[in-house]
Design an enzyme around this catalytic site. Structure first.
Site, PDB file in Angstrom:
ATOM      1  N   THR A  15       0.817  -1.211   0.000  1.00 55.16           N
ATOM      2  CA  THR A  15       0.000   0.000   0.000  1.00 55.16           C
ATOM      3  C   THR A  15       0.847   1.256   0.000  1.00 55.16           C
ATOM      4  O   THR A  15       0.513   2.251  -0.658  1.00 55.16           O
ATOM      5  CB  THR A  15      -0.935  -0.007   1.220  1.00 55.16           C
ATOM      6  OG1 THR A  15      -1.845  -1.099   1.109  1.00 55.16           O
ATOM      7  CG2 THR A  15      -1.747   1.278   1.316  1.00 55.16           C
ATOM      8  N   SER A  64       2.037  -7.566  -0.494  1.00 55.73           N
ATOM      9  CA  SER A  64       2.597  -8.436   0.536  1.00 55.73           C
ATOM     10  C   SER A  64       1.876  -9.772   0.620  1.00 55.73           C
ATOM     11  O   SER A  64       2.371 -10.709   1.256  1.00 55.73           O
ATOM     12  CB  SER A  64       2.587  -7.740   1.895  1.00 55.73           C
ATOM     13  OG  SER A  64       1.279  -7.513   2.360  1.00 55.73           O
ATOM     14  N   THR A  98       1.108  -4.192   4.420  1.00 64.83           N
ATOM     15  CA  THR A  98       0.784  -4.510   5.813  1.00 64.83           C
ATOM     16  C   THR A  98       0.170  -5.885   6.004  1.00 64.83           C
ATOM     17  O   THR A  98       0.122  -6.394   7.121  1.00 64.83           O
ATOM     18  CB  THR A  98      -0.165  -3.453   6.408  1.00 64.83           C
ATOM     19  OG1 THR A  98      -1.366  -3.397   5.626  1.00 64.83           O
ATOM     20  CG2 THR A  98       0.496  -2.090   6.447  1.00 64.83           C
TER      21      THR A  98
END
Length: 331
Positions: A15, A64, A98
């Site tokens: 992000t 991720s 994240t």
């Protein structure tokens, strides 16, 4: 005037690197497919030059959700290379999505072989967002990585001005900026505007002083997670064993119980040579050591979340350890 500290920034996507359709696109920004490389991220934060001399290190601009063993090993090797090529390097920052940031951080906290601080940083809002949190997070991550007091603490996580230990932190909210929390113990410190403030240190064994060296490994042993819920049977556990799992982490009811059917399947897995670790789905507190668990050959995962217990068990198996209880008590 003294020279600024030198800090490397390794960009992995996520992000913090994403560009949405506009400043109010805070959720569906990945639909554009536009992800900045590390130089693009740094270019949007010219204030970084005020706190450090930045060494940009391109990696892979990926979400991720795509981070796994291959990327983790490559990050270890990149950190090795940076420490060798830049003897004056103060620290390393890794930008990261994240979703799995806490898992990458814990893996690095167990496997890095350099003394430099390594700080993982992400954002809850994309680079294109109104009031995006990424730029300040990145500046603070660089400040923490450059702080000599960050050495010896393992990999660290920095978001929302808070410095967290990789072993203990977890993502707790889908959208809020204060998503990363350490439920049982709290932050290690804070990145305030006037100084970096530290308040406690982790006591468990940390990189680079660990028995895990992945640099010569081609893969990690397969370890799966079986989630407990009311009425759960042993189908998933049987499937994991059939798929070649060397270890299984049970995300049990607090304080680590599973359903009767899961217990039977896990006992059969142990009998076949699979290592079973009991964790809890509660998100806080230690997994209990019970008489039945000990008799069945299960080990307790201490207070690690299931996703982190999986990493530690996989590394323990790769290292040829036989006393896994010692590993969970040490790390």
């Amino acid at each position: 005037m003294s020279a600024k500290p030198k800090v490397a920034i390794v960009g992995t996507g996520g992000t913090i690197s994403s560009v949405g359709r506009g400043p109010l696109d805070l959720i569906d920004y990945s639909a554009t497919g536009q992800v900045l490389d590390v130089n693009g991220v740094i270019a949007r934060v010219p204030e970084l030059a005020l706190v450090a001399e930045i060494v940009p290190v391109p990696f892979k601009a990926i979400a991720s959700t795509a981070m796994a063993w291959a990327e983790w090993k490559e990050l270890v090797l990149i950190c090795d290379r940076l420490a060798a090529e830049h003897p004056d390097l103060a620290g390393i920052v890794v930008t990261h999505g994240t979703a799995s940031l806490e898992e990458t951080a814990y893996f690095l906290s167990l496997t890095l072989k350099i003394p430099l601080p390594v700080v993982l940083v992400g954002a809850q809002r994309p680079a294109s967002a109104l009031s995006g949190d990424g730029p300040m997070n990145l500046v603070n991550a660089v400040r923490v990585a450059a702080d000599p007091r960050a050495r010896g603490l393992g990999a660290l996580v920095l978001l929302n001005d808070e410095i967290q230990a990789a072993r203990e932190v977890t993502k707790t909210s889908t959208l809020r900026l204060q998503t990363f929390r350490t439920a049982d113990f709290g932050v290690l410190g804070q990145a305030d505007a006037d100084e970096i403030c530290w308040y406690r240190k982790p006591l468990r064994r940390l990189a680079p002083d660990t028995e895990f060296d992945v640099r010569g490994l081609d893969a990690l042993p397969r370890v799966d997670i079986a989630y407990t819920y009311a009425g759960a049977d042993g189908a998933a556990i049987d499937a994991f064993v059939a798929a070649g799992a060397k270890g299984i982490v049970a995300a049990g009811f607090a304080p680590s119980f599973v359903t009767p059917a899961m217990a039977v399947a896990l006992e059969a897995a142990v009998a076949s040579g699979v290592v079973v670790a009991l964790s809890t789905r509660a998100g806080s507190g230690r997994a209990a050591r019970t008489t039945r668990g000990r008799n069945a050959g299960f080990i307790a995962a201490d207070n690690l979340t299931p996703q982190k217990a999986r990493i530690l068990l996989s590394l323990s198996l790769a290292a040829g350890v036989t006393d896994h209880e010692r590993i969970f008590a040490t790390y």
